[in-house]
Design an enzyme around this catalytic site. Structure first.
Site, mmCIF file in Angstrom:
data_model
loop_
_atom_site.group_PDB
_atom_site.id
_atom_site.type_symbol
_atom_site.label_atom_id
_atom_site.label_comp_id
_atom_site.label_asym_id
_atom_site.label_seq_id
_atom_site.Cartn_x
_atom_site.Cartn_y
_atom_site.Cartn_z
ATOM 1 N N VAL A 98 -7.859 1.995 -2.819
ATOM 2 C CA VAL A 98 -8.515 1.452 -4.005
ATOM 3 C C VAL A 98 -7.560 1.595 -5.184
ATOM 4 O O VAL A 98 -7.010 2.662 -5.439
ATOM 5 C CB VAL A 98 -9.916 2.065 -4.261
ATOM 6 C CG1 VAL A 98 -9.854 3.574 -4.347
ATOM 7 C CG2 VAL A 98 -10.561 1.486 -5.516
ATOM 8 N N ASP A 99 -7.373 0.463 -5.857
ATOM 9 C CA ASP A 99 -6.406 0.381 -6.943
ATOM 10 C C ASP A 99 -7.189 0.089 -8.232
ATOM 11 O O ASP A 99 -7.769 1.001 -8.817
ATOM 12 C CB ASP A 99 -5.417 -0.732 -6.544
ATOM 13 C CG ASP A 99 -4.267 -0.915 -7.503
ATOM 14 O OD1 ASP A 99 -4.149 -0.129 -8.453
ATOM 15 O OD2 ASP A 99 -3.474 -1.849 -7.320
HETATM 16 P P1 IMP Z 1 -7.891 -3.469 -6.004
HETATM 17 O O1 IMP Z 1 -8.841 -4.630 -5.911
HETATM 18 O O2 IMP Z 1 -6.977 -3.591 -7.181
HETATM 19 O O3 IMP Z 1 -8.578 -2.144 -5.962
HETATM 20 O O4 IMP Z 1 -6.908 -3.602 -4.804
HETATM 21 C C1 IMP Z 1 -7.232 -3.206 -3.555
HETATM 22 C C2 IMP Z 1 -6.482 -3.978 -2.512
HETATM 23 O O5 IMP Z 1 -5.138 -4.245 -2.916
HETATM 24 C C3 IMP Z 1 -6.381 -3.128 -1.271
HETATM 25 O O6 IMP Z 1 -7.363 -3.528 -0.361
HETATM 26 C C4 IMP Z 1 -4.983 -3.410 -0.761
HETATM 27 O O7 IMP Z 1 -5.042 -4.436 0.185
HETATM 28 C C5 IMP Z 1 -4.204 -3.875 -1.947
HETATM 29 N N1 IMP Z 1 -3.342 -2.800 -2.505
HETATM 30 C C6 IMP Z 1 -3.529 -2.091 -3.634
HETATM 31 N N2 IMP Z 1 -2.547 -1.212 -3.845
HETATM 32 C C7 IMP Z 1 -1.705 -1.348 -2.796
HETATM 33 C C8 IMP Z 1 -0.487 -0.684 -2.413
HETATM 34 O O8 IMP Z 1 0.044 0.228 -3.068
HETATM 35 N N3 IMP Z 1 0.070 -1.108 -1.249
HETATM 36 C C9 IMP Z 1 -0.466 -2.092 -0.472
HETATM 37 N N4 IMP Z 1 -1.602 -2.724 -0.796
HETATM 38 C C10 IMP Z 1 -2.218 -2.364 -1.939
#
Ligand code: IMP
Ligand code: MG
Length: 176
Positions: A98-99
């Site tokens: 989760v980012d």
């Molecule tokens: P969010 O919607 O910004 O929370 O992003 C989540 C999605 O982005 C995850 O399901 C991952 O597929 C991708 N993601 C986020 N950070 C990374 C990383 O450091 N490496 C690879 N994929 C990432």
């Protein structure tokens, strides 16, 4: 492109076992439905369930949030939905990382609309510094710093998913 180890294979194995124990405590008589998020969550889910020695079921959904970029657009596209009815089920969402939180927030909201008995999130990596929207994380493998990470299911442009440890990708190529 340089890759530096952040979390070793052995640490991952141990932590996955611990998480499985926690999940067992909470779900052992509930026949939970574990929903893996493709593609990134496939390795974590498969390792996790090999440590779950009680009845449960699995399914997958697939979303796209990143395309080929490393910065979230805040937009999440459904590519494949789960066909398992969620009513009367205890649902546990299994995700790699989760980012910003946009991806999990959208999935969590959508799945809850189907009125499962319960719905929780289990995420392997929490890049907490980058959160833009709040999502309830019930089980977290590791909190990680703000680097782009690959391995253990996570990719960079579809590469490096196969790595057995989590590595930091160094984007700034230093030539000479
Ligand atoms: P969010 O919607 O910004 O929370 O992003 C989540 C999605 O982005 C995850 O399901 C991952 O597929 C991708 N993601 C986020 N950070 C990374 C990383 O450091 N490496 C690879 N994929 C990432
Ligand atoms: Mg993902």
């Amino acid at each position: 492109m340089k890759l530096k180890i952040l979390i070793k294979e052995k640490e991952i194995k141990n932590r996955v076992k611990e998480l499985a124990e926690e999940i067992k405590k909470d779900y052992k008589d509930k026949n939970p439905l574990l929903i893996g998020i493709l593609k990134g969550g496939f390795m974590f889910l498969s390792d996790l369930i090999r440590n779950l020695n009680f009845p449960h079921e699995i399914d997958f959904i697939r979303v796209a949030s990143y395309g080929s970029r490393t910065v979230s657009r805040g937009k999440v596209r459904w590519i494949m939905k789960s066909k398992t009815p969620l009513k009367q089920r205890h649902v546990l969402i299994i995700e790699d990382i989760v980012d910003t939180g946009y991806t999990l927030k959208k999935i969590y909201t959508q799945l809850k609309r189907q009125k499962p008995l319960s719905c929780r999130i289990c995420v392997f990596l929490d890049k907490f510094d980058r959160r833009k929207v709040k999502v309830p994380l019930h089980y977290v493998g590791f909190k990680v710093p703000d680097f782009f990470l690959v391995g253990y299911g996570l990719d960079f442009n579809e590469k490096f998913r196969y790595l057995k440890d989590i590595r930091i990708i160094d984007m700034e190529e230093k030539n000479g």
